[in-house]
Scaffold this active site. Structure first.
Site, PDB file in Angstrom:
ATOM      1  N   ASP A 123      87.157   3.583  13.318  1.00  0.00           N
ATOM      2  CA  ASP A 123      85.870   3.020  12.887  1.00  0.00           C
ATOM      3  C   ASP A 123      84.850   4.105  12.542  1.00  0.00           C
ATOM      4  O   ASP A 123      83.711   4.106  13.056  1.00  0.00           O
ATOM      5  CB  ASP A 123      85.276   2.123  13.996  1.00  0.00           C
ATOM      6  CG  ASP A 123      86.276   1.105  14.539  1.00  0.00           C
ATOM      7  OD1 ASP A 123      87.050   0.561  13.734  1.00  0.00           O
ATOM      8  OD2 ASP A 123      86.256   0.850  15.757  1.00  0.00           O
TER       9      ASP A 123
ATOM     10  N   GLU B 139      84.814  -8.222   9.272  1.00  0.00           N
ATOM     11  CA  GLU B 139      84.160  -7.275  10.179  1.00  0.00           C
ATOM     12  C   GLU B 139      83.937  -5.963   9.427  1.00  0.00           C
ATOM     13  O   GLU B 139      84.271  -5.846   8.244  1.00  0.00           O
ATOM     14  CB  GLU B 139      85.016  -7.032  11.428  1.00  0.00           C
ATOM     15  CG  GLU B 139      86.363  -6.382  11.147  1.00  0.00           C
ATOM     16  CD  GLU B 139      87.254  -6.246  12.381  1.00  0.00           C
ATOM     17  OE1 GLU B 139      86.872  -6.702  13.475  1.00  0.00           O
ATOM     18  OE2 GLU B 139      88.359  -5.686  12.229  1.00  0.00           O
TER      19      GLU B 139
END
Ligand code: FUB
Length: 338
Positions: free
Chosen positions: A32, A241
């Site tokens: 991420d 997301e």
């Protein structure tokens, strides 16, 4: 502070994108990656993946991360520095478990680290921590940001100084439980009615001190090429997301993961809060279930930071990478095959 030399194949900028897509570090697992340029260097704010011994499930319990390490690099393909622990769950007064994908911002001499973590009732909230250094250590505020929920904060500072937080993630990220504006743990986590509009990512303007929402949280609409909102069943186009915002030639590019179809896609608009019109695929699926990225301009070139599972082969033990991103003359983005 630990240093890690990138693999030999990860050569300098001139080597070309195909040589850049190697794990940036291998001393820890990272995912991420939110990349920013501060003081002429690239700082990466990633999740720090660990083996917690928790069985894989749709809730994402196996992503049981406990702290953050910030990485920096002077050049693409150059030495990567791991600055050690920047924030630990035990130092966040309100935190329960699962420190997921963070982001960072800078304003008036202070660096801000935004992080999602489940509170002691197992509900994801977003917190903020501050530091005088981009690499931390960061000190968390005593409570989460009022009005925040779900996961994956991404903070964008516009050219006029206004800052916005984009956030949200479906399934384990709990966004589907906030449809009414209050938390509903009984909301079905998966398989919404095929004809209903997709659950949108959220955006909120940040206050001048960067620690609060300044005004209401807004749901972002993604439109298809006919101007109709993308439907919940349209799993190749709807938001899942990992939202990110970048501005290019005056337009706002909102990019995100489609989750269970494993694409990184983008949509373009004329306002930072949308609506955005779906334009295409940024990156085809990577190895591993999750796909999560950031886009940054550095020394006149654009890059995408992302992750896959090359080092471990396990979805919850990921490694961050970088490769070049190309805006075509018509404003579209060239699809990357990782
Ligand atoms: O790292 C945990 C979660 O996996 C992130 O919050 C999502 O974006 C996905 O990458």
């Amino acid at each position: 502070t630990e240093s890690a030399t990138p693999p030999a194949a990860a050569k300098a900028d001139s080597a070309g994108p195909k040589y850049l897509a190697k794990p940036l570090i291998s001393n820890i697992y990272t995912a991420d990656p939110s990349a920013h340029v501060f003081n002429g260097k690239i700082y990466i704010y990633p999740s720090h993946d660990i083996e917690a011994g928790i069985a894989e499930n749709d809730n994402g319990d196996h992503f049981a991360m406990r702290d953050y390490h910030i990485l920096s690099l002077d050049s693409i393909g150059g030495k990567v520095t791991d600055h050690g622990v920047a924030l630990d769950t035990k130092d966040i007064p309100w935190a329960g478990r699962q420190l997921w994908a963070p982001d960072a911002a800078f304003k008036n001499g202070t660096y801000f680290l935004y992080f999602p973590v489940k509170d002691k009732k197992d509900v994801f909230r977003i917190g903020v921590a501050t530091s005088t250094s981009p690499s931390g250590p960061f000190k968390a505020e005593p409570t989460p940001i009022t009005g925040s929920y779900s996961i994956d904060p991404a903070v964008f500072s516009d050219t006029n100084g206004a800052a916005y937080m984009y956030f949200g993630g479906l399934w384990g990220g709990q966004l589907q439980r906030w449809k009414t504006g209050t938390y509903d743990p009984t909301a079905p986590d998966k398989k919404p009615d095929g004809r209903e509009p997709a659950v949108g990512a959220r955006v909120a303007k940040l206050s001048a001190d960067m620690k609060h929402f300044d005004g209401p949280v807004k749901e972002i609409t993604i439109l298809d090429s006919l101007g109709k909102p993308v439907l919940a069943s349209d799993s190749k186009h709807r938001f899942f997301e990992g939202g990110w915002m970048h501005k290019f030639q005056g337009k706002y590019y909102f990019s995100y993961s489609t989750g269970d179809t494993h694409l990184l896609v983008y949509a373009v608009g004329t306002s930072p809060t949308g609506p955005f019109t779906y334009k295409g695929v940024l990156m085809k699926p990577v190895q591993g279930w999750t796909t999560h990225h950031s886009i940054v301009e550095f020394k006149g070139k654009w890059y995408i930071f992302y992750h896959d599972t090359e080092l471990s082969g396990k979805t919850w033990l990921r490694n961050v990478k970088v490769t070049a991103l190309t805006h075509n003359p018509d404003g579209s983005i060239a699809t990357i095959t990782p």
